[in-house]
Design a protein around this motif. Structure first.
Motif, PDB file in Angstrom:
ATOM      1  N   ALA A 199       3.442  -2.653 -11.836  1.00 14.53           N
ATOM      2  CA  ALA A 199       2.212  -3.335 -11.407  1.00 14.53           C
ATOM      3  C   ALA A 199       2.523  -4.730 -10.881  1.00 14.53           C
ATOM      4  CB  ALA A 199       1.227  -3.407 -12.570  1.00 14.53           C
ATOM      5  N   VAL A 200       3.402  -5.446 -11.590  1.00 13.24           N
ATOM      6  CA  VAL A 200       3.778  -6.794 -11.135  1.00 13.24           C
ATOM      7  C   VAL A 200       4.538  -6.711  -9.820  1.00 13.24           C
ATOM      8  CG1 VAL A 200       5.166  -8.829 -11.670  1.00 13.24           C
ATOM      9  CG2 VAL A 200       3.817  -7.741 -13.462  1.00 13.24           C
ATOM     10  N   ALA A 201       5.475  -5.757  -9.724  1.00 10.35           N
ATOM     11  CA  ALA A 201       6.283  -5.634  -8.510  1.00 10.35           C
ATOM     12  C   ALA A 201       5.423  -5.325  -7.293  1.00 10.35           C
ATOM     13  CB  ALA A 201       7.337  -4.548  -8.697  1.00 10.35           C
ATOM     14  N   THR A 202       4.410  -4.467  -7.457  1.00  8.44           N
ATOM     15  CA  THR A 202       3.557  -4.116  -6.318  1.00  8.44           C
ATOM     16  C   THR A 202       2.513  -5.187  -6.012  1.00  8.44           C
ATOM     17  OG1 THR A 202       2.187  -2.811  -7.857  1.00  8.44           O
ATOM     18  CG2 THR A 202       3.838  -1.628  -6.551  1.00  8.44           C
ATOM     19  N   SER A 203       2.305  -6.119  -6.932  1.00  6.32           N
ATOM     20  CA  SER A 203       1.318  -7.184  -6.677  1.00  6.32           C
ATOM     21  C   SER A 203       1.907  -8.342  -5.877  1.00  6.32           C
ATOM     22  CB  SER A 203       0.770  -7.719  -8.005  1.00  6.32           C
ATOM     23  OG  SER A 203       1.744  -8.494  -8.685  1.00  6.32           O
ATOM     24  N   LEU A 204       3.236  -8.480  -5.892  1.00  6.75           N
ATOM     25  CA  LEU A 204       3.861  -9.658  -5.287  1.00  6.75           C
ATOM     26  C   LEU A 204       3.903  -9.648  -3.757  1.00  6.75           C
ATOM     27  CD1 LEU A 204       6.838 -10.247  -7.759  1.00  6.75           C
ATOM     28  CD2 LEU A 204       4.680 -11.495  -7.618  1.00  6.75           C
ATOM     29  N   PRO A 205       4.210  -8.516  -3.086  1.00  3.74           N
ATOM     30  CA  PRO A 205       4.399  -8.575  -1.630  1.00  3.74           C
ATOM     31  C   PRO A 205       3.223  -9.165  -0.856  1.00  3.74           C
ATOM     32  CG  PRO A 205       5.250  -6.513  -2.473  1.00  3.74           C
ATOM     33  CD  PRO A 205       4.558  -7.176  -3.612  1.00  3.74           C
ATOM     34  N   HIS A 206       1.971  -8.756  -1.180  1.00  8.31           N
ATOM     35  CA  HIS A 206       0.845  -9.252  -0.386  1.00  8.31           C
ATOM     36  C   HIS A 206       0.604 -10.743  -0.612  1.00  8.31           C
ATOM     37  CE1 HIS A 206      -1.677  -9.242  -4.021  1.00  8.31           C
ATOM     38  NE2 HIS A 206      -2.622  -9.849  -3.310  1.00  8.31           N
TER      39      HIS A 206
END
Length: 486
Positions: A199-206
């Motif tokens: 969840a943290v990893a997918t929240s960072l790019p945007h």
């Protein structure tokens, strides 16, 4: 029924070992506690400072100018909610990283209690972030929130990852609720909880590809990058690398499994450099037995005896004592000698490191008695300064009771066996016979308010004991307990 073993003097028991406690030990315990309280205040200060810093960075970037219209104000509220949510998630990860400074200051239980308390606020702020952003962007473009959400998914780079991140966070928080997680085995809950990292990893790019606050060249970008990298590094080292190093260094191997009662057994192990683990008292480790069908399941068990360092002729020894509470623990009784063991730890504050007073009172029930046995063996005190209360339905439930009695005789401990059924009406943790005789906690430990109190046992039982301990005037900082739940 109760039985009593009173302290014996050195003259009465000349073979008893002299406790390793200097006259200045009481002052040393107070200084130790003061240092720990200062560290706890420092951690608390940093915890409150971090969301303030997140909002301050946004204001320094010119965030206050974004309240000129409804669309801009709504978008700004969404941004602030997202920043605070991200900050709380990073704090949760740091609290769960088993960082020695945090673990030795707050203790594992307290750190995880704070970790859990941040879950709902982080999720609510994350949902508010998405909602207000959709409303604000939609108002600026003349779209309703749903249409704007679809537009963001389709047209904004990395935004689809943010949506997936939100769903993952919802799954983690929902499965963390007590009413929900009790319906599933620990392994299922643990596997779902690992989604936090996804969840943290997918929240960072945007955040870095869309958010202007994190634009190239801004020092706000470097702040958040450093915070994310520091959190990731702490997790990688303490949750992955350090356990691997410890496993290879100590070479722990099962030597035998000893049955104690119908549903209780001890696992005895040998290993290298176990002197480095001495003084662990009742602290716990995560044990992963590296055999087919066992290796994937970590077990949190406390030591039931102080580690024995190796000698020129004998290997070092470790021991844990397990009660069968389900299929997972039942299978451990079938471990074969020679099985290699991966270890993580020790963790928690159920040890001498938590001491702040000269006197000590230990109260245990069921399998919670076994960590007290290790603590009683290792923590320093003078004869007459320690009181131990062991609770069970009968003598057979006072696991390792004979070993504890031997230590108590040697070290001058006041020992009580509190056996018998509880009163069905009073709800007290004491035996019904003790209540009928008018006994209370103060009857067994009259100076408990001036002592460090260690409580270990099943969660419901421990809660009743803790209520009595607090009612007896024991300050929170002198109360130390471990909970047998997850």
């Amino acid at each position: 029924m109760t039985s009593l073993l009173t302290p014996r003097s050195r003259a009465e028991n000349p073979e008893a070992p002299v406790p390793a406690m200097a006259p200045s030990a009481a002052a040393g315990f107070r200084q130790q506690a003061r240092r720990r309280w200062v560290r706890a205040d420092f951690i608390t200060f940093l915890g409150w400072l971090s969301p303030v810093a997140a909002v301050s960075l946004w204001l320094a970037y010119g965030g206050a100018s974004g309240f000129g219209s409804f669309a801009a104000a709504t978008t700004s509220i969404g941004i602030v909610a997202g920043l605070i949510s991200m900050d709380l998630v990073l704090l949760m990860l740091l609290l769960a990283a088993r960082i020695p400074f945090i673990d030795n200051t707050l203790g594992h239980d307290r750190a995880m209690k704070i970790h859990k308390s941040l879950g709902k606020p982080a999720l609510y702020l994350l949902l508010a972030h998405g909602l207000f952003i959709a409303i604000g962007y939609g108002a600026a473009e003349g779209l309703d929130p749903i249409s704007e959400s679809v537009s963001l998914w389709v047209n904004v780079p990395d935004m689809w990852l943010a949506y997936i991140s939100t769903l993952l966070f919802v799954a983690v928080v929902v499965t963390s609720l007590v009413a929900v997680r009790r319906r599933f085995p620990y392994e299922f809950w643990y596997a779902v909880h690992l989604l936090t990292y996804a969840a943290v990893a997918t929240s960072l790019p945007h955040q870095f590809s869309v958010g202007g606050l994190f634009a190239q060249g801004t020092w706000q970008r470097w702040y958040w990058l450093a915070l994310c990298m520091a959190t990731g590094s702490a997790l990688l080292y303490n949750r992955v690398l350090e356990p691997i190093f410890a496993t290879f260094r100590h070479q722990v191997t099962v030597s035998r499994v000893v049955r104690i009662s119908k549903d209780v057994f001890s696992i005895e192990m040998t290993g290298l450099h176990l002197d480095e683990l001495s003084g662990s008292g009742g602290r716990f480790f995560f044990w992963r037995f590296l055999a087919p069908g066992f290796w994937w399941q970590p077990h949190p068990f406390s030591l039931s005896a102080e580690p024995i360092p190796a000698t020129a002729t004998t290997p070092g020894k470790l021991r844990i004592t397990v009660r069968i509470l389900g299929e997972g623990t039942a299978r451990l009784a079938r471990l074969k000698p020679g099985t290699k063991v991966a270890i993580e730890g020790p963790y928690g504050m159920f040890s001498t490191a938590a001491r702040s007073r000269k006197h000590v009172v230990m109260i245990g029930a069921g399998i919670g008695i076994t960590p007290l046995r290790a603590l009683l063996e290792s923590t320093p005190f003078e004869p007459g300064d320690a009181t131990v209360l062991l609770r069970g339905h009968d003598e057979n439930e006072l696991f390792l009771g004979q070993e504890i009695m031997a230590i108590a005789e040697a070290r001058g401990v006041t020992l009580y066996h509190l056996t018998g059924p509880r009163s069905p009406k009073s709800g007290s943790w004491l035996p019904h016979s003790a209540q009928q005789a008018g006994f209370t906690l103060a009857s067994y430990a009259p100076h408990i308010a001036e002592a460090d109190v260690y409580v270990c046992g099943p969660a419901g039982w421990a809660g009743k004991v803790i209520d009595d301990v607090k009612a007896a005037g024991v300050p929170t900082e002198q109360l130390h307990y471990e909970r047998f739940d997850w």
